[in-house]
Design an enzyme around this catalytic site. Structure first.
Site, PDB file in Angstrom:
ATOM      1  N   SER A  98     -69.722  -9.105 -23.383  1.00 61.40           N
ATOM      2  CA  SER A  98     -68.331  -8.688 -23.207  1.00 61.40           C
ATOM      3  C   SER A  98     -67.422  -9.513 -24.111  1.00 61.40           C
ATOM      4  O   SER A  98     -67.773 -10.623 -24.518  1.00 61.40           O
ATOM      5  CB  SER A  98     -67.874  -8.885 -21.757  1.00 61.40           C
ATOM      6  OG  SER A  98     -68.600  -8.031 -20.909  1.00 61.40           O
ATOM      7  N   ASP A 170     -68.143 -10.731 -11.024  1.00 58.64           N
ATOM      8  CA  ASP A 170     -69.382 -10.184 -10.456  1.00 58.64           C
ATOM      9  C   ASP A 170     -69.074  -9.322  -9.248  1.00 58.64           C
ATOM     10  O   ASP A 170     -69.593  -8.218  -9.090  1.00 58.64           O
ATOM     11  CB  ASP A 170     -70.304 -11.330 -10.026  1.00 58.64           C
ATOM     12  CG  ASP A 170     -71.221 -11.774 -11.171  1.00 58.64           C
ATOM     13  OD1 ASP A 170     -71.003 -11.264 -12.299  1.00 58.64           O
ATOM     14  OD2 ASP A 170     -72.097 -12.623 -10.948  1.00 58.64           O
ATOM     15  N   THR A 177     -74.743 -12.438 -12.021  1.00 58.45           N
ATOM     16  CA  THR A 177     -74.926 -13.214 -13.234  1.00 58.45           C
ATOM     17  C   THR A 177     -75.895 -14.356 -12.927  1.00 58.45           C
ATOM     18  O   THR A 177     -75.764 -15.045 -11.919  1.00 58.45           O
ATOM     19  CB  THR A 177     -73.587 -13.774 -13.714  1.00 58.45           C
ATOM     20  OG1 THR A 177     -72.694 -12.689 -13.898  1.00 58.45           O
ATOM     21  CG2 THR A 177     -73.729 -14.553 -15.007  1.00 58.45           C
ATOM     22  N   HIS A 558      14.707   0.985 -16.791  1.00 54.99           N
ATOM     23  CA  HIS A 558      14.158  -0.346 -16.494  1.00 54.99           C
ATOM     24  C   HIS A 558      14.912  -1.441 -17.234  1.00 54.99           C
ATOM     25  O   HIS A 558      14.337  -2.233 -17.980  1.00 54.99           O
ATOM     26  CB  HIS A 558      12.664  -0.388 -16.814  1.00 54.99           C
ATOM     27  CG  HIS A 558      11.825   0.374 -15.837  1.00 54.99           C
ATOM     28  ND1 HIS A 558      11.371   1.655 -16.079  1.00 54.99           N
ATOM     29  CD2 HIS A 558      11.385   0.051 -14.583  1.00 54.99           C
ATOM     30  CE1 HIS A 558      10.668   2.079 -15.027  1.00 54.99           C
ATOM     31  NE2 HIS A 558      10.667   1.117 -14.106  1.00 54.99           N
ATOM     32  N   TRP A 560      18.412  -4.347 -17.125  1.00 48.98           N
ATOM     33  CA  TRP A 560      18.873  -5.465 -16.283  1.00 48.98           C
ATOM     34  C   TRP A 560      19.413  -4.986 -14.938  1.00 48.98           C
ATOM     35  O   TRP A 560      19.222  -5.622 -13.915  1.00 48.98           O
ATOM     36  CB  TRP A 560      19.915  -6.271 -17.057  1.00 48.98           C
ATOM     37  CG  TRP A 560      20.782  -7.168 -16.224  1.00 48.98           C
ATOM     38  CD1 TRP A 560      22.143  -7.176 -16.176  1.00 48.98           C
ATOM     39  CD2 TRP A 560      20.356  -8.218 -15.334  1.00 48.98           C
ATOM     40  NE1 TRP A 560      22.601  -8.136 -15.308  1.00 48.98           N
ATOM     41  CE2 TRP A 560      21.511  -8.796 -14.773  1.00 48.98           C
ATOM     42  CE3 TRP A 560      19.105  -8.707 -14.935  1.00 48.98           C
ATOM     43  CZ2 TRP A 560      21.479  -9.845 -13.860  1.00 48.98           C
ATOM     44  CZ3 TRP A 560      19.074  -9.761 -14.008  1.00 48.98           C
ATOM     45  CH2 TRP A 560      20.244 -10.314 -13.489  1.00 48.98           C
ATOM     46  N   ARG A 561      20.064  -3.852 -14.917  1.00 46.14           N
ATOM     47  CA  ARG A 561      20.607  -3.363 -13.640  1.00 46.14           C
ATOM     48  C   ARG A 561      19.477  -3.144 -12.631  1.00 46.14           C
ATOM     49  O   ARG A 561      19.598  -3.513 -11.462  1.00 46.14           O
ATOM     50  CB  ARG A 561      21.397  -2.067 -13.852  1.00 46.14           C
ATOM     51  CG  ARG A 561      22.756  -2.308 -14.472  1.00 46.14           C
ATOM     52  CD  ARG A 561      23.577  -1.051 -14.638  1.00 46.14           C
ATOM     53  NE  ARG A 561      24.854  -1.390 -15.275  1.00 46.14           N
ATOM     54  CZ  ARG A 561      25.934  -1.787 -14.598  1.00 46.14           C
ATOM     55  NH1 ARG A 561      25.909  -1.884 -13.282  1.00 46.14           N
ATOM     56  NH2 ARG A 561      27.031  -2.104 -15.255  1.00 46.14           N
ATOM     57  N   HIS A 562      18.398  -2.541 -13.093  1.00 46.71           N
ATOM     58  CA  HIS A 562      17.251  -2.343 -12.188  1.00 46.71           C
ATOM     59  C   HIS A 562      16.691  -3.698 -11.757  1.00 46.71           C
ATOM     60  O   HIS A 562      16.421  -3.922 -10.574  1.00 46.71           O
ATOM     61  CB  HIS A 562      16.159  -1.502 -12.859  1.00 46.71           C
ATOM     62  CG  HIS A 562      14.868  -1.489 -12.099  1.00 46.71           C
ATOM     63  ND1 HIS A 562      14.737  -0.891 -10.860  1.00 46.71           N
ATOM     64  CD2 HIS A 562      13.641  -2.030 -12.388  1.00 46.71           C
ATOM     65  CE1 HIS A 562      13.487  -1.061 -10.425  1.00 46.71           C
ATOM     66  NE2 HIS A 562      12.807  -1.747 -11.340  1.00 46.71           N
ATOM     67  N   HIS A 598      11.143  -9.173 -12.321  1.00 47.36           N
ATOM     68  CA  HIS A 598       9.909  -8.396 -12.174  1.00 47.36           C
ATOM     69  C   HIS A 598       9.659  -7.349 -13.263  1.00 47.36           C
ATOM     70  O   HIS A 598       8.524  -6.950 -13.479  1.00 47.36           O
ATOM     71  CB  HIS A 598       9.861  -7.723 -10.804  1.00 47.36           C
ATOM     72  CG  HIS A 598      10.544  -6.399 -10.792  1.00 47.36           C
ATOM     73  ND1 HIS A 598      11.922  -6.278 -10.804  1.00 47.36           N
ATOM     74  CD2 HIS A 598      10.052  -5.130 -10.827  1.00 47.36           C
ATOM     75  CE1 HIS A 598      12.247  -4.996 -10.832  1.00 47.36           C
ATOM     76  NE2 HIS A 598      11.134  -4.263 -10.847  1.00 47.36           N
ATOM     77  N   ASP A 599      10.703  -6.869 -13.964  1.00 53.81           N
ATOM     78  CA  ASP A 599      10.481  -5.862 -15.009  1.00 53.81           C
ATOM     79  C   ASP A 599      10.954  -6.362 -16.370  1.00 53.81           C
ATOM     80  O   ASP A 599      11.240  -5.562 -17.271  1.00 53.81           O
ATOM     81  CB  ASP A 599      11.216  -4.551 -14.657  1.00 53.81           C
ATOM     82  CG  ASP A 599      10.301  -3.558 -13.943  1.00 53.81           C
ATOM     83  OD1 ASP A 599       9.071  -3.644 -14.141  1.00 53.81           O
ATOM     84  OD2 ASP A 599      10.830  -2.725 -13.186  1.00 53.81           O
TER      85      ASP A 599
HETATM   86 ZN   LIG Z   1      10.799  -2.273 -11.309  1.00 54.47          ZN
END
Ligand SMILES: [Zn+2]
EC number: 3.1.4.-
Length: 890
Positions: A98, A170, A177, A558, A560-562, A598-599
């Protein structure tokens, strides 16, 4: 002496016989099929020997020539080797011979049967071992194992007396063997195979002359095996270099998007990775969750993650899988958010690799006890998993960014160390590629930031001393810095809260100039009592407020007023709405300030537009694009000591403010509204059920998460507050909002060459009342209803909303009646009702869109009311890369 002079076969044979060492060394190092062909160009016919007794020296030489011929042909190495083994069996009267091949997997050497039970006349195709049934055992097992391990030939007269003997094979073959003779095939210093002969026929053991004969033929076998080995090593080397080459060229071609990069590299190398399938799982790189994603866990509404984590502490989340199916016709499947039972994930192996960073090479995966691979066919093609090689993709920071798993080598054999190396080279490359992308990304980010900063500069500069002085005048005419701040504001003409109805929900900015609104903003902080408490210098507060105003662009809605209105509504919710009782002064300070900011630097277009127009902002932020920009802008202002109203806070306090800014500003992304509304409602219900006022307050104020959720919903209430204002205010503001949408729609048409959605299409302007009704019903109502439930003081907002709902409904009815009249007229003219049906359909589908848009997680959302699409996201950035450290093996 050269081979070219040795035409005589006998001489060749004699020479090889007498100089086995030379032959071996020569073949080992130099031999090439062409050389041998050149040397032996005579055709020799080999007779099939009938018995070993007939074997003459001449025949042996003929046999060798035949071998040489076979070696240079296209026949597989196994065929020539089979001939040699038959020859050995015949010559030394072995019952069978083998050949075992050496290989290593997971760093452990092992042997597998390649040619098995060869007798002097057994057919090749029976002896050649199919990879599916090969016998595999480690080199520390049996005499064959010992031969490979010790690298020495063995002649064992009685195996029972040999300590290395194992009856493993085996037993599998039901064979006994008795004696055996073995020899290793060596490549330089490493064994690459073992030849074995068993059970001498007609004697109890192999004699010394048997041994010599055996060794002689082992030398021939060496030549055969080494040639094949060299060829396969060359193949592996060239594949390896091709893998690198291809990955390199593809990787450098695509620098922007890591996923595409991975995909391109993996796709290109598919022909070099000789396997049936592979699957790449990309790992979420988020170390920390977004604050809003942690709410549900903190509130105990969602189980905290308990699964495995990467070595750097990330939750193991394969956010996307790319499957390469290469068995028959090629197919590539990209599966975003793959289910846990996806065939490539279900075993748990990729998660295990991501957790430990190991390279895992497993054969006969179905039989594995630890990992539950799918045993049946994984899909309708009938394909099943046999052998698996899985390895991590590691970046420069040693973070595992993904897992590549290879399935079923095409030749049916298990993956060996060469496959491990080749794939490791590939995954290393993918890891490195993230370095390139990262460097590039950073560079670009700098560029984008510069673009953004430049854009900001155009619109904004900090307040000049003059600006400040327009507010802070004093009677001595000296600069504001010399003045006592309280004194200064007394003189500064800041309007009284009462005069401008600052505490009222129905407050309107219309009667006030933008300049007056700056002063009103300052007034809010005095009313809150935070200017003195947190030692905000008057000059700084003035400059900051002025600069925030300047940060807003002069756009339709969007502006300053907002921004001011949101800050003012926050102020009113806290004081008039009595929500302040849940929050500290510092928190209230931050919330109102965040409301004003925030904006800031809004461009009049929504998040979706940023993404579609590939704006620098969209490249910088992957989700909540605009909101993250407003946040960063606000934080930049805080970094300037001349503007930092929080400059006299302690470090911890300052960090709290920064966090609250994030919560407040990101919360204005309406996409997140749907994530928080159920949680908010539950909190409101719980508070409702608490009898004691003091307990109610404690229930919120002692719990940071509840405070954050209410705070976030307050921001939404502020941001949408225009919908609650008196009708004469609301009707005008709604038109401004619409006008800004229509402007974006115009941009989409002209710049992006796209048809805007109806909400942004000015051709649909007459549908505004109906859309407002939808907006009120599906988004706004909930917010103000729940807040009114929470605090009756907030009811004016809900009432205002309902009044406006009525007004919009009336307008919508008028419009619809008008439309109906027109259509009835048309119907009359056309004599049919097709139009009517169509109209009906149209309004029906609008409702559907609305409902769809408002269901959580819907991708339609941004198209409808206001905002942004990219839900907090899948699009992750991998940070950087370096080749991984020495890979650990299982
Ligand atoms: Zn806003």
């Amino acid at each position: 002496m050269g081979f070219d002079n040795m035409a005589n076969k006998d001489t060749v044979e004699q020479f090889l016989d007498n100089n086995p060492q030379f032959a071996k060394e020569y073949y080992d190092k130099k031999v090439k099929a062409e050389v041998i062909t050149a040397a032996f160009n005579n055709q020799v016919k080999v007779k099939e020997p009938t018995s070993y007794k007939d074997v003459s020296a001449l025949q042996e030489a003929e046999f060798i020539f035949e071998l040489v011929k076979e070696m240079q042909g296209t026949e597989p190495m196994e065929k020539a080797l089979h001939k040699i083994l038959q020859r050995i069996a015949l010559l030394i009267q072995a019952d069978r011979c083998s050949y075992f091949g050496c290989r290593a997997r997971n760093g452990v050497p092992e042997l597998s049967t390649i040619l098995f039970d060869v007798t002097h006349n057994s057919p090749f195709n029976i002896n050649l071992v199919n990879p599916n049934v090969e016998i595999v055992f480690p080199t520390d097992m049996g005499i064959v194992g010992w031969t490979a391990h010790s690298k020495k030939a063995q002649n064992i007269p009685d195996v029972k007396k040999d300590k290395h003997f194992s009856d493993f094979v085996d037993k599998q073959c039901k064979y006994t063997t008795k004696c055996m003779i073995t020899a290793p095939i060596m490549n330089e210093k490493e064994p690459i195979g073992v030849i074995m002969a068993l059970n001498k026929q007609g004697a109890n053991e192999f004699s010394k002359s048997d041994q010599e004969l055996f060794n002689k033929y082992v030398n021939f076998a060496s030549v055969v095996v080494l040639l094949a080995h060299t060829a396969s090593m060359w193949d592996i080397e060239s594949r390896r270099s091709q893998v690198l080459l291809w990955s390199a060229s593809k990787v450098f071609e695509e620098l922007t998007d890591i996923e595409r990069q991975f995909h391109k590299a993996l796709y290109t190398v598919r022909t070099y990775i000789k396997c049936e399938r592979y699957s790449v799982g990309l790992l979420d790189m988020t170390k920390e969750k977004e604050f809003f994603d942690e709410w549900a866990i903190k509130l105990g509404e969602q189980e905290p993650y308990k699964g495995p984590k990467t070595p750097d502490g990330r939750e193991i989340n394969f956010y996307k899988i790319i499957d390469y199916l290469l068995e028959d016709k090629e197919e590539i499947k990209v599966i975003p958010g793959p289910p846990a039972d996806h065939w490539a994930l279900v075993s748990g192996l990729p998660a295990y690799v991501a957790e430990n960073g190991f390279i895992c090479n497993m054969m006969n995966a179905a039989a594995d006890e630890y990992f539950a691979f799918q045993k049946e066919a994984v899909d309708e093609t009938g394909w099943t998993i046999k052998n698996v090689l899985s390895l991590p993709i590691v970046n420069k920071k040693e973070e595992i960014v993904g897992v590549a798993t290879f399935f079923n080598r095409k030749d049916g054999k298990p993956f060996d160390e060469n496959d491990e190396q080749i794939t490791e080279a590939l995954t290393q490359f993918l890891g490195w590629s993230t370095l390139n992308s990262d460097t590039y990304d950073k560079l670009n980010r700098t560029e984008w930031r510069k673009d953004i900063a430049q854009g900001m500069l155009m619109y904004q500069s900090t307040a000049t001393p003059n600006d400040v002085q327009t507010i802070l005048v004093n009677k001595f005419g000296s600069g504001p810095e010399d003045c006592d701040q309280k004194e200064m504001y007394k003189l500064a003409n800041i309007p009284e809260a009462k005069t401008v109805e600052l505490h009222e929900f129905h407050f309107s900015d219309f009667p006030l100039s933008e300049f007056e609104l700056i002063k009103c903003g300052i007034r809010c902080f005095f009313e809150l009592g935070v200017v003195e408490k947190f030692k905000v210098p008057a000059e700084i507060l003035t400059r900051w407020m002025y600069t925030v105003r300047k940060g807003y662009r002069d756009i339709t809605y969007h502006n300053w007023r907002h921004g001011f209105n949101v800050g003012q509504t926050m102020f009113t919710l806290l004081l008039t709405g009595k929500l302040k009782k849940y929050y500290s002064d510092l928190e209230a300070f931050a919330m109102v300030a965040a409301g004003f900011c925030h904006d800031i630097d809004h461009r009049g277009t929504n998040n979706l537009y940023q993404t579609k127009s590939l704006s620098p902002l969209a490249k910088l932020h992957s989700s909540s694009v605009m909101e993250r920009h407003h946040l960063e802008y606000s934080k930049t202002l805080m970094e300037d000591e001349n503007l930092n109203i929080f400059q006299n806070l302690q470090k911890r306090q300052f960090e709290t403010v920064q966090h609250l800014f994030e919560v407040c500003i990101i919360a204005t992304d309406l996409a997140l509204y749907f994530k928080k509304r159920t949680m908010f409602q539950k909190i409101v219900e719980s508070i409702e059920g608490i009898p004691e006022e003091k307990e109610k307050v404690n229930y919120v104020s002692n719990n940071a998460t509840r405070k954050e959720i209410i705070m976030a919903m307050m921001m939404t209430a502020c941001d949408l507050s225009a919908i609650t204002k008196p009708w004469e205010v609301q009707s005008k503001v709604a038109l401004m909002v619409a006008a800004e949408f229509w402007e974006q729609g115009d941009l989409e048409r002209t710049v992006l060459d796209q048809q805007p959605i109806p909400m942004m299409d000015r051709n649909h302007a007459d549908e505004l009342p109906k859309m407002q009704c939808g907006f009120i019903d599906f988004v706004c109502s909930f917010v103000y209803k729940e807040f009114s439930r929470l605090h009756t003081e907030i009811t004016p907002m809900f009432n205002g909303l309902n009044i406006n709902r009525g007004e919009w409904r009336a307008l919508a009815d008028v419009h619809e009646a008008k439309m109906k009249a027109i259509e009835d007229e048309k119907k009359k003219l056309q004599g049919g009702d097709a139009q009517g049906e169509r109209r009906c359909l149209k309004s029906h589908s609008l409702l559907l869109i609305l409902i769809f848009a408002l269901s959580p997680g819907s991708h339609c959302l941004p198209h409808l009311f206001l905002l942004p699409v990219k839900m907090a996201g899948r699009q992750r950035r991998v940070l950087s890369a370096r080749p991984p450290g020495p890979s650990e093996h299982l």
